[in-house]
Scaffold this motif. Structure first.
Motif, PDB file in Angstrom:
ATOM      1  N   PRO A  62      40.145  56.638  45.457  1.00  0.00           N
ATOM      2  CA  PRO A  62      41.441  56.844  46.083  1.00  0.00           C
ATOM      3  C   PRO A  62      42.721  57.035  45.334  1.00  0.00           C
ATOM      4  N   ASP A  63      43.480  57.767  45.595  1.00  0.00           N
ATOM      5  CA  ASP A  63      44.750  58.043  44.758  1.00  0.00           C
ATOM      6  C   ASP A  63      45.604  56.620  44.490  1.00  0.00           C
ATOM      7  N   GLY A  64      45.831  56.487  43.308  1.00  0.00           N
ATOM      8  CA  GLY A  64      46.553  55.068  43.083  1.00  0.00           C
ATOM      9  C   GLY A  64      45.762  53.903  42.577  1.00  0.00           C
ATOM     10  N   THR A  65      44.401  54.048  42.992  1.00  0.00           N
ATOM     11  CA  THR A  65      43.521  52.934  42.636  1.00  0.00           C
ATOM     12  C   THR A  65      43.423  52.367  41.076  1.00  0.00           C
ATOM     13  N   VAL A  66      43.343  53.523  40.380  1.00  0.00           N
ATOM     14  CA  VAL A  66      43.134  53.380  38.735  1.00  0.00           C
ATOM     15  C   VAL A  66      44.382  52.665  38.365  1.00  0.00           C
ATOM     16  N   SER A  67      45.583  53.234  38.711  1.00  0.00           N
ATOM     17  CA  SER A  67      47.140  52.761  38.061  1.00  0.00           C
ATOM     18  C   SER A  67      47.134  51.243  38.716  1.00  0.00           C
ATOM     19  N   THR A  68      46.713  51.135  39.845  1.00  0.00           N
ATOM     20  CA  THR A  68      46.817  49.566  40.266  1.00  0.00           C
ATOM     21  C   THR A  68      45.889  48.813  39.592  1.00  0.00           C
ATOM     22  N   LEU A  69      44.574  49.126  39.462  1.00  0.00           N
ATOM     23  CA  LEU A  69      43.755  48.390  38.628  1.00  0.00           C
ATOM     24  C   LEU A  69      44.362  47.985  37.260  1.00  0.00           C
ATOM     25  N   LEU A  70      45.068  48.891  36.396  1.00  0.00           N
ATOM     26  CA  LEU A  70      45.503  48.749  35.268  1.00  0.00           C
ATOM     27  C   LEU A  70      46.781  48.080  35.086  1.00  0.00           C
ATOM     28  N   GLN A  71      47.107  47.631  36.144  1.00  0.00           N
ATOM     29  CA  GLN A  71      48.343  46.555  36.310  1.00  0.00           C
ATOM     30  C   GLN A  71      47.879  45.272  35.818  1.00  0.00           C
ATOM     31  N   PRO A  72      48.610  44.591  34.705  1.00  0.00           N
ATOM     32  CA  PRO A  72      48.204  43.249  34.552  1.00  0.00           C
ATOM     33  C   PRO A  72      47.863  42.197  35.461  1.00  0.00           C
ATOM     34  N   GLU A  73      48.399  42.162  36.719  1.00  0.00           N
ATOM     35  CA  GLU A  73      48.403  41.407  37.607  1.00  0.00           C
ATOM     36  C   GLU A  73      46.889  41.416  38.465  1.00  0.00           C
ATOM     37  N   ASN A  74      46.496  42.643  37.940  1.00  0.00           N
ATOM     38  CA  ASN A  74      45.037  42.954  38.611  1.00  0.00           C
ATOM     39  C   ASN A  74      44.025  43.091  37.551  1.00  0.00           C
ATOM     40  N   LYS A  75      44.106  42.323  36.541  1.00  0.00           N
ATOM     41  CA  LYS A  75      43.039  42.075  35.426  1.00  0.00           C
ATOM     42  C   LYS A  75      41.837  41.423  35.763  1.00  0.00           C
ATOM     43  N   LYS A  76      41.702  40.566  36.483  1.00  0.00           N
ATOM     44  CA  LYS A  76      40.598  39.731  37.025  1.00  0.00           C
ATOM     45  C   LYS A  76      39.687  40.762  37.736  1.00  0.00           C
ATOM     46  N   MET A  77      40.430  41.481  38.564  1.00  0.00           N
ATOM     47  CA  MET A  77      39.657  42.461  39.430  1.00  0.00           C
ATOM     48  C   MET A  77      39.266  43.559  38.687  1.00  0.00           C
ATOM     49  N   LEU A  78      39.935  44.252  37.779  1.00  0.00           N
ATOM     50  CA  LEU A  78      39.285  45.065  36.677  1.00  0.00           C
ATOM     51  C   LEU A  78      38.172  44.651  35.925  1.00  0.00           C
ATOM     52  N   GLN A  79      38.321  43.440  35.563  1.00  0.00           N
ATOM     53  CA  GLN A  79      37.149  42.593  34.700  1.00  0.00           C
ATOM     54  C   GLN A  79      35.939  42.658  35.576  1.00  0.00           C
ATOM     55  N   GLY A  80      36.109  42.321  36.736  1.00  0.00           N
ATOM     56  CA  GLY A  80      34.901  42.298  37.699  1.00  0.00           C
ATOM     57  C   GLY A  80      34.361  43.922  37.936  1.00  0.00           C
ATOM     58  N   ILE A  81      35.014  44.719  37.895  1.00  0.00           N
ATOM     59  CA  ILE A  81      34.644  45.927  38.040  1.00  0.00           C
ATOM     60  C   ILE A  81      33.923  46.525  37.028  1.00  0.00           C
ATOM     61  N   LEU A  82      34.523  46.419  35.920  1.00  0.00           N
ATOM     62  CA  LEU A  82      33.908  46.861  34.616  1.00  0.00           C
ATOM     63  C   LEU A  82      32.693  46.030  34.141  1.00  0.00           C
ATOM     64  N   THR A  83      32.652  44.941  34.381  1.00  0.00           N
ATOM     65  CA  THR A  83      31.493  43.965  33.782  1.00  0.00           C
ATOM     66  C   THR A  83      30.425  44.276  35.036  1.00  0.00           C
ATOM     67  N   TYR A  84      30.663  44.886  36.259  1.00  0.00           N
ATOM     68  CA  TYR A  84      29.709  45.165  37.186  1.00  0.00           C
ATOM     69  C   TYR A  84      28.917  46.368  36.546  1.00  0.00           C
ATOM     70  N   HIS A  85      29.334  47.145  35.632  1.00  0.00           N
ATOM     71  CA  HIS A  85      28.788  48.335  35.108  1.00  0.00           C
ATOM     72  C   HIS A  85      27.812  47.858  34.014  1.00  0.00           C
ATOM     73  N   VAL A  86      27.694  46.678  33.487  1.00  0.00           N
ATOM     74  CA  VAL A  86      27.212  46.172  32.442  1.00  0.00           C
ATOM     75  C   VAL A  86      26.074  45.204  32.882  1.00  0.00           C
ATOM     76  N   VAL A  87      24.671  45.413  32.108  1.00  0.00           N
ATOM     77  CA  VAL A  87      23.495  44.809  32.381  1.00  0.00           C
ATOM     78  C   VAL A  87      23.185  44.006  30.898  1.00  0.00           C
ATOM     79  N   SER A  88      22.900  42.889  30.948  1.00  0.00           N
ATOM     80  CA  SER A  88      22.654  42.115  29.494  1.00  0.00           C
ATOM     81  C   SER A  88      21.285  42.799  29.220  1.00  0.00           C
ATOM     82  N   GLY A  89      21.112  43.115  27.774  1.00  0.00           N
ATOM     83  CA  GLY A  89      20.086  43.570  27.300  1.00  0.00           C
ATOM     84  C   GLY A  89      20.196  44.977  27.142  1.00  0.00           C
ATOM     85  N   LYS A  90      19.113  45.687  26.462  1.00  0.00           N
ATOM     86  CA  LYS A  90      19.342  47.011  26.007  1.00  0.00           C
ATOM     87  C   LYS A  90      18.006  47.606  26.994  1.00  0.00           C
ATOM     88  N   MET A  91      18.457  48.440  27.912  1.00  0.00           N
ATOM     89  CA  MET A  91      17.361  49.045  28.796  1.00  0.00           C
ATOM     90  C   MET A  91      17.605  50.606  28.454  1.00  0.00           C
TER      91      MET A  91
END
Length: 184
Positions: free
Chosen positions: A85-114
């Motif tokens: 949705p419009d504005g989502t990325v710019s909102t996530l990039l704001q410093p106060e939303n860092k924890k939420m952004l970290q959660g979304i980005l680390t949700y795209h990462v799996v430990s190990g090489k598959m």
């Protein structure tokens, strides 16, 4: 049985390409992705991943993704971020939303090489689905529709793997066409 194994290997080669079996340089976003470089060293050169790179920087995850790993990263393209949705990325990039952004980005990462072959084997063992535990503590589901590999999030949203097996010195990237979101 031997014929079936040969047929299975041939299908995986057709679906996932030769890169599943040997590390080679792959082109992503107009740039060569070298298997001798780490995830960040390669990602910063992809024109298709400028939003992802900006998000990784804003989330202070650069050092982590330059680390030893290994990591399997499902990397959304700029077009994938544009589907939000419009504005989502710019909102996530704001410093106060860092924890939420970290959660979304680390949700795209799996430990190990598959690599794609590993994921396909896990799907076969799971009778059509493979559950992948993410670094954020969530779960992704890998599955196939015909010859296409998909990843679903916990809400049922799906992303197609558009480029598989982009090998890195500290893992592997699979390019996807949607942003996956953990349950909130």
């Amino acid at each position: 049985m031997k014929t079936r194994n040969i047929l299975t290997a041939a299908v995986f080669t057709l679906v996932f390409g030769v890169s599943s079996f040997a590390q080679k340089t792959v082109m992503v976003g107009g740039a060569a992705m070298y298997p001798t470089k780490n995830i960040i060293e390669n990602a910063v050169n992809s024109k298709d991943h400028t939003t992802l790179v900006a998000a990784v920087q804003a989330a202070d995850l650069v050092e982590t993704l330059q680390g030893k790993g290994p990591f399997t990263v499902f990397a959304p393209t700029n077009a994938a971020f544009e589907k939000l949705p419009d504005g989502t990325v710019s909102t996530l990039l704001q410093p106060e939303n860092k924890k939420m952004l970290q959660g979304i980005l680390t949700y795209h990462v799996v430990s190990g090489k598959m690599n794609a072959l590993d994921i396909a084997k896990a799907i076969k063992m799971g009778k059509g689905k493979a559950m992948l535990s993410t670094v954020s503590g969530g779960t992704l589901t890998a599955w196939m529709d015909g010859k296409e590999l998909y990843i679903s999030d916990e809400s049922g949203n799906k992303a197609k793997v558009t480029i598989a097996d982009v090998n890195q010195s500290n893992g592997v990237i699979h390019v996807i066409d949607a942003v996956l979101l953990p349950k909130s």
